[in-house]
Write an enzyme that holds these catalytic residues in place. Sequence first.
Site, PDB file in Angstrom:
ATOM      1  N   CYS A  93       7.586  36.486  86.378  1.00 15.85           N
ATOM      2  CA  CYS A  93       6.514  37.426  86.709  1.00 15.85           C
ATOM      3  C   CYS A  93       7.004  38.870  86.899  1.00 15.85           C
ATOM      4  CB  CYS A  93       5.754  36.904  87.914  1.00 15.85           C
ATOM      5  SG  CYS A  93       4.059  37.497  87.981  1.00 15.85           S
ATOM      6  N   HIS A 198       5.120  30.486  88.157  1.00 14.80           N
ATOM      7  CA  HIS A 198       5.725  30.238  89.464  1.00 14.80           C
ATOM      8  C   HIS A 198       5.517  28.758  89.764  1.00 14.80           C
ATOM      9  CE1 HIS A 198       5.898  34.501  90.824  1.00 14.80           C
ATOM     10  NE2 HIS A 198       4.825  34.644  90.083  1.00 14.80           N
TER      11      HIS A 198
END
Length: 247
Positions: A93, A198
């Site tokens: 990310c 994630h």
Amino acid sequence: MELTICHLYPDLLDLYGDRGNILALAARCRWRGIEPVIQQASLGEDLDFMGMDILFIGGGSDREQGLLVQDLMRREKELRSAIENGLVVLAICGGYQMLGQYYLMASGEKIQGLGIIDIWTTAGEKRLIGNVVVELDECVQSVDSKFKTLVGFENHSGKTYLGEGIMPLGKVVFGNGNNGDDREEGVRYRNVFGTYLHGPLLPKNPHFADRLLELAILRRGSDTRLRKLDDSLEELAHETMVKRLLK
Ligand code: GLN
């Protein structure tokens, strides 16, 4: 055998259990009699990128990305050389965005990126949040694994685009991925893997964790093959998510 795994900015980039990726890599080494050496480095601390085996950069908010950009940029040359030398990198990310050219925030402010991979990110109007299933590109798949997918969780407003000839990790079959438009997720450049997933990513995707370990061992010039582990729990977690999302 030892493998050095480094967590960069663990105090700033560690969203949604990102540190679990380090724990998963370390456990999978230990279970095979490989000794994991865990390093951490944050603002102002020195690092030997060339000497490490796996570099991990997690996710963070725009604020954290802004706080660390200067420190990251001073490492650009050394990190670039290590990457060209085959250093294995997993970037999630915010960390993934920072490998690219820039991140243009909703405020209009532009955070410079390392520019190591030809990708760029622009903040979109809506956040891309939720579970994701990705069909992995063939060259990212582990030869021995029956799994051809990645499962994870995304939460980003940045929309990332890949330059000409730059390969994604795979195709999104559930969720948004890089930008919610082109159905692509993540990036692969040499032994660098960037992704929006994630979760943490690796405990639910043991085949991907092993792919990183395989590449790190190969870079050392060793022909050690990874011993197969009993991954029944991890595989159940993975399969449960795939079934739940694609039903
Ligand atoms: N700041 C980035 C975004 O919202 C990264 C977020 C993250 O790392 N989860 O796009």
